[in-house]
Design a protein around this motif. Sequence first.
Motif, PDB file in Angstrom:
ATOM      1  N   ARG A   1       0.859  -1.394   0.194  1.00  0.00           N
ATOM      2  CA  ARG A   1       0.143   0.458   0.183  1.00  0.00           C
ATOM      3  C   ARG A   1       0.672   1.005   0.177  1.00  0.00           C
ATOM      4  O   ARG A   1      -0.033   2.207  -0.419  1.00  0.00           O
ATOM      5  N   ILE A   2       1.797   1.187   0.738  1.00  0.00           N
ATOM      6  CA  ILE A   2       2.958   2.456   0.989  1.00  0.00           C
ATOM      7  C   ILE A   2       3.302   2.889  -1.077  1.00  0.00           C
ATOM      8  O   ILE A   2       3.443   4.178  -0.732  1.00  0.00           O
ATOM      9  N   PHE A   3       3.250   2.092  -1.881  1.00  0.00           N
ATOM     10  CA  PHE A   3       3.668   2.363  -2.943  1.00  0.00           C
ATOM     11  C   PHE A   3       2.773   3.239  -3.676  1.00  0.00           C
ATOM     12  O   PHE A   3       2.872   3.241  -5.244  1.00  0.00           O
ATOM     13  N   ARG A   4       1.186   3.193  -3.744  1.00  0.00           N
ATOM     14  CA  ARG A   4       0.244   3.216  -4.063  1.00  0.00           C
ATOM     15  C   ARG A   4       0.298   5.670  -4.048  1.00  0.00           C
ATOM     16  O   ARG A   4      -0.342   5.185  -5.037  1.00  0.00           O
ATOM     17  N   VAL A   5       1.374   5.411  -3.259  1.00  0.00           N
ATOM     18  CA  VAL A   5       1.520   6.966  -3.533  1.00  0.00           C
ATOM     19  C   VAL A   5       2.500   7.803  -4.908  1.00  0.00           C
ATOM     20  O   VAL A   5       2.592   8.955  -5.324  1.00  0.00           O
ATOM     21  N   LEU A   6       2.855   6.379  -5.841  1.00  0.00           N
ATOM     22  CA  LEU A   6       3.170   6.517  -6.626  1.00  0.00           C
ATOM     23  C   LEU A   6       2.697   6.723  -7.746  1.00  0.00           C
ATOM     24  O   LEU A   6       1.530   6.538  -8.041  1.00  0.00           O
ATOM     25  N   PRO A   7       3.013   7.599  -8.529  1.00  0.00           N
ATOM     26  CA  PRO A   7       2.108   8.539  -9.726  1.00  0.00           C
ATOM     27  C   PRO A   7       2.740   7.209 -10.608  1.00  0.00           C
ATOM     28  O   PRO A   7       3.118   6.595 -10.888  1.00  0.00           O
ATOM     29  N   ASP A   8       1.139   6.998 -11.250  1.00  0.00           N
ATOM     30  CA  ASP A   8       0.790   5.849 -12.577  1.00  0.00           C
ATOM     31  C   ASP A   8       1.965   5.435 -13.277  1.00  0.00           C
ATOM     32  O   ASP A   8       2.950   4.500 -13.122  1.00  0.00           O
ATOM     33  N   GLU A   9       2.312   7.182 -13.539  1.00  0.00           N
ATOM     34  CA  GLU A   9       3.458   6.393 -14.754  1.00  0.00           C
ATOM     35  C   GLU A   9       5.238   6.035 -13.933  1.00  0.00           C
ATOM     36  O   GLU A   9       5.875   4.986 -14.416  1.00  0.00           O
ATOM     37  N   LEU A  10       5.504   6.710 -13.012  1.00  0.00           N
ATOM     38  CA  LEU A  10       6.333   6.607 -12.331  1.00  0.00           C
ATOM     39  C   LEU A  10       6.406   4.441 -11.783  1.00  0.00           C
ATOM     40  O   LEU A  10       7.206   3.997 -11.948  1.00  0.00           O
ATOM     41  N   TYR A  11       5.248   4.174 -11.204  1.00  0.00           N
ATOM     42  CA  TYR A  11       4.469   2.862 -11.069  1.00  0.00           C
ATOM     43  C   TYR A  11       5.176   1.988 -11.842  1.00  0.00           C
ATOM     44  O   TYR A  11       5.939   1.197 -11.739  1.00  0.00           O
ATOM     45  N   LEU A  12       4.845   1.893 -13.073  1.00  0.00           N
ATOM     46  CA  LEU A  12       4.937   1.541 -14.197  1.00  0.00           C
ATOM     47  C   LEU A  12       6.335   1.386 -14.517  1.00  0.00           C
ATOM     48  O   LEU A  12       6.676   0.224 -15.192  1.00  0.00           O
ATOM     49  N   LYS A  13       6.579   2.724 -15.153  1.00  0.00           N
ATOM     50  CA  LYS A  13       8.032   2.694 -15.218  1.00  0.00           C
ATOM     51  C   LYS A  13       9.001   1.367 -14.591  1.00  0.00           C
ATOM     52  O   LYS A  13       9.885   0.699 -14.961  1.00  0.00           O
ATOM     53  N   ILE A  14       9.218   1.921 -12.944  1.00  0.00           N
ATOM     54  CA  ILE A  14       9.382   0.500 -12.168  1.00  0.00           C
ATOM     55  C   ILE A  14       9.386  -0.386 -12.427  1.00  0.00           C
ATOM     56  O   ILE A  14      10.289  -1.517 -12.762  1.00  0.00           O
ATOM     57  N   LYS A  15       8.036  -1.060 -12.533  1.00  0.00           N
ATOM     58  CA  LYS A  15       7.722  -2.325 -12.242  1.00  0.00           C
ATOM     59  C   LYS A  15       7.971  -3.026 -13.518  1.00  0.00           C
ATOM     60  O   LYS A  15       8.599  -4.135 -14.366  1.00  0.00           O
ATOM     61  N   TYR A  16       8.009  -1.906 -14.572  1.00  0.00           N
ATOM     62  CA  TYR A  16       8.603  -3.176 -16.415  1.00  0.00           C
ATOM     63  C   TYR A  16      10.064  -2.988 -16.110  1.00  0.00           C
ATOM     64  O   TYR A  16      10.304  -4.247 -16.842  1.00  0.00           O
ATOM     65  N   ARG A  17      11.040  -2.310 -15.464  1.00  0.00           N
ATOM     66  CA  ARG A  17      12.293  -2.605 -14.976  1.00  0.00           C
ATOM     67  C   ARG A  17      12.005  -3.795 -14.678  1.00  0.00           C
ATOM     68  O   ARG A  17      12.891  -5.122 -15.115  1.00  0.00           O
ATOM     69  N   ILE A  18      11.789  -4.146 -13.551  1.00  0.00           N
ATOM     70  CA  ILE A  18      11.838  -4.786 -13.033  1.00  0.00           C
ATOM     71  C   ILE A  18      11.239  -6.394 -13.115  1.00  0.00           C
ATOM     72  O   ILE A  18      12.448  -7.183 -13.078  1.00  0.00           O
ATOM     73  N   ARG A  19       9.793  -6.212 -13.699  1.00  0.00           N
ATOM     74  CA  ARG A  19      10.033  -6.739 -14.142  1.00  0.00           C
ATOM     75  C   ARG A  19      10.507  -7.809 -15.921  1.00  0.00           C
ATOM     76  O   ARG A  19      10.467  -9.641 -16.660  1.00  0.00           O
ATOM     77  N   MET A  20      10.730  -6.473 -16.780  1.00  0.00           N
ATOM     78  CA  MET A  20      10.659  -6.496 -18.276  1.00  0.00           C
ATOM     79  C   MET A  20      12.636  -6.919 -18.503  1.00  0.00           C
ATOM     80  O   MET A  20      13.320  -7.326 -18.969  1.00  0.00           O
ATOM     81  N   GLY A  21      13.291  -6.499 -17.468  1.00  0.00           N
ATOM     82  CA  GLY A  21      14.435  -5.806 -17.636  1.00  0.00           C
ATOM     83  C   GLY A  21      14.666  -4.770 -18.057  1.00  0.00           C
ATOM     84  O   GLY A  21      15.754  -4.996 -18.822  1.00  0.00           O
ATOM     85  N   GLU A  22      13.825  -3.696 -18.412  1.00  0.00           N
ATOM     86  CA  GLU A  22      14.353  -3.421 -19.757  1.00  0.00           C
ATOM     87  C   GLU A  22      13.442  -1.720 -19.480  1.00  0.00           C
ATOM     88  O   GLU A  22      12.373  -1.583 -18.014  1.00  0.00           O
ATOM     89  N   ILE A  23      13.634  -0.451 -19.821  1.00  0.00           N
ATOM     90  CA  ILE A  23      13.281   0.660 -19.732  1.00  0.00           C
ATOM     91  C   ILE A  23      12.264   0.523 -20.328  1.00  0.00           C
ATOM     92  O   ILE A  23      12.067   0.741 -21.792  1.00  0.00           O
ATOM     93  N   LEU A  24      11.125   1.365 -20.023  1.00  0.00           N
ATOM     94  CA  LEU A  24       9.854   1.378 -20.069  1.00  0.00           C
ATOM     95  C   LEU A  24       9.657   2.773 -21.506  1.00  0.00           C
ATOM     96  O   LEU A  24       9.672   3.463 -20.570  1.00  0.00           O
ATOM     97  N   ASN A  25       9.545   3.052 -22.251  1.00  0.00           N
ATOM     98  CA  ASN A  25       9.787   3.747 -23.539  1.00  0.00           C
ATOM     99  C   ASN A  25       8.422   4.156 -23.580  1.00  0.00           C
ATOM    100  O   ASN A  25       7.744   3.400 -24.373  1.00  0.00           O
ATOM    101  N   LEU A  26       7.680   5.409 -23.235  1.00  0.00           N
ATOM    102  CA  LEU A  26       6.902   6.080 -23.055  1.00  0.00           C
ATOM    103  C   LEU A  26       7.057   7.650 -24.183  1.00  0.00           C
ATOM    104  O   LEU A  26       6.515   8.021 -24.536  1.00  0.00           O
ATOM    105  N   THR A  27       8.531   8.068 -24.559  1.00  0.00           N
ATOM    106  CA  THR A  27       8.454   8.562 -25.346  1.00  0.00           C
ATOM    107  C   THR A  27       8.349   8.667 -26.462  1.00  0.00           C
ATOM    108  O   THR A  27       7.135   9.157 -27.500  1.00  0.00           O
ATOM    109  N   THR A  28       8.430   7.497 -26.847  1.00  0.00           N
ATOM    110  CA  THR A  28       8.456   7.116 -28.912  1.00  0.00           C
ATOM    111  C   THR A  28       8.193   5.593 -28.181  1.00  0.00           C
ATOM    112  O   THR A  28       8.949   4.541 -29.240  1.00  0.00           O
ATOM    113  N   PRO A  29       7.206   5.190 -27.786  1.00  0.00           N
ATOM    114  CA  PRO A  29       6.960   4.042 -27.755  1.00  0.00           C
ATOM    115  C   PRO A  29       6.716   2.598 -29.303  1.00  0.00           C
ATOM    116  O   PRO A  29       6.634   4.111 -30.363  1.00  0.00           O
TER     117      PRO A  29
END
Length: 304
Positions: free
Chosen positions: A23-51
Motif C-alpha cells: 500500500r505504501i507505494f500507492r502514492v507513486l504516480p501511475d507513470e513512475l510506478y509502471l516504469k519501475i515495475k516494467y524494469r523489474i519484470r521485463m528487465g528493460e526501460i519502458l519507453n513512453l516517449t517513442t514507444p
Amino acid sequence: MLKKLKKVVKDPKLILEYLLDFRIFRVLPDELYLKIKYRIRMGEILNLTTPETFNEKLHWLKLYAWKPEYTRMVDKYEVRNYIKEMIGEGYSVPLLGVYDSFEDVDFDMLPNEFVLKPNHTSGNIFICKDKSKIDYKKLKKEVNRWLKRKYYWFHRERPYKNVKPRILCEKYLVDELGQELKDYKVFCFNGVPGFIQVDFNKSTDYTRNLYDPDWNYIPVTYRHPTDPNKLIMKPTNLEEMLEIAKKLSRGFPFLRIDFFYIHQKLYITELTFYPEAGFGTFEPETYNYKFGSWIKLPNKLFKD
C-alpha cells in the motif's frame, strides 16, 4: 497464498515486484510506478516517449488514452448490456445470478454445475462441477478476497479503478466433447482484426497458439508455450467472430474481444484493453515490434 510466497522467494525479481504492491507505494504516480515495475519484470526501460513495441504502446494507452466509459466495458457484468446495445442479444454466457456478497449467493437455487467469478479482476474463477463437494468455508474466503481486491493498483489499468465489485454466477459450459472450453481472443488494431489467440489445456499444461485472420498458424510464443503440432480446427463461425470483433473494436486504437465457441455458437466473455497488462513476453521478440507497429496511437488525453 503459500505457493505464491514460495515462488516469490525463489525469484528476486518477484520479491521486488511483491514489495512494490504494498500500500505504501500507492502514492507513486501511475507513470513512475509502471516504469519501475516494467524494469523489474521485463528487465528493460519502458519507453513512453517513442514507444515501438506492443507492450510499450499498451502502457502508453493505459496512461494517456483511456476514457471513463472504458470502465463499463471492462466490468464483466455491465459489459453485457454494452454488447447487447452494440450487436444484439444472445452473445453473453447465460447469467444465473449477480451478487454483492458471498452471503447473497443462494447455493440451494443454483444448478449442480456453475461458475463463479468477480466482475472487476482478471484470472479469478471458481468452477463447480459437483455442488455436493463445495467447501463453503474455503470458498467464502476466496470470494471475499476477490471482493476486497483493488485490481487497478496492481497494473494501474485505470478503467478498473471505479468498477463496483460483484460476484457473477454463470452457466457452466463445455465443448462438444464435454471438455474444457478453449478461449478465442481476437486482437483488433484500429478496428481491424490482426490475429487470434487460442488458449487451451488451461487447467493442465496451459498452451497458447496464435493464428492470423485466415487461420494460418503464427510461430510465436506469447507468455505461455505454443504447440505447432496441436491441430485446432478453424471455427465454422470464424467470419462471424471477426465481424463482431470489428464492430466492437471500431474507434479504439486497440481492443481484444474474447469468445467461447461451442456448438457453432459464439459467446463474448470480456473486452480487454491491455492484454497481460502490457507485460507479455514474446519469443521471438520481433513479434513484439511487429504487433506494436499495428497500433496507431492517438493524441494524449491524460498526463500524470
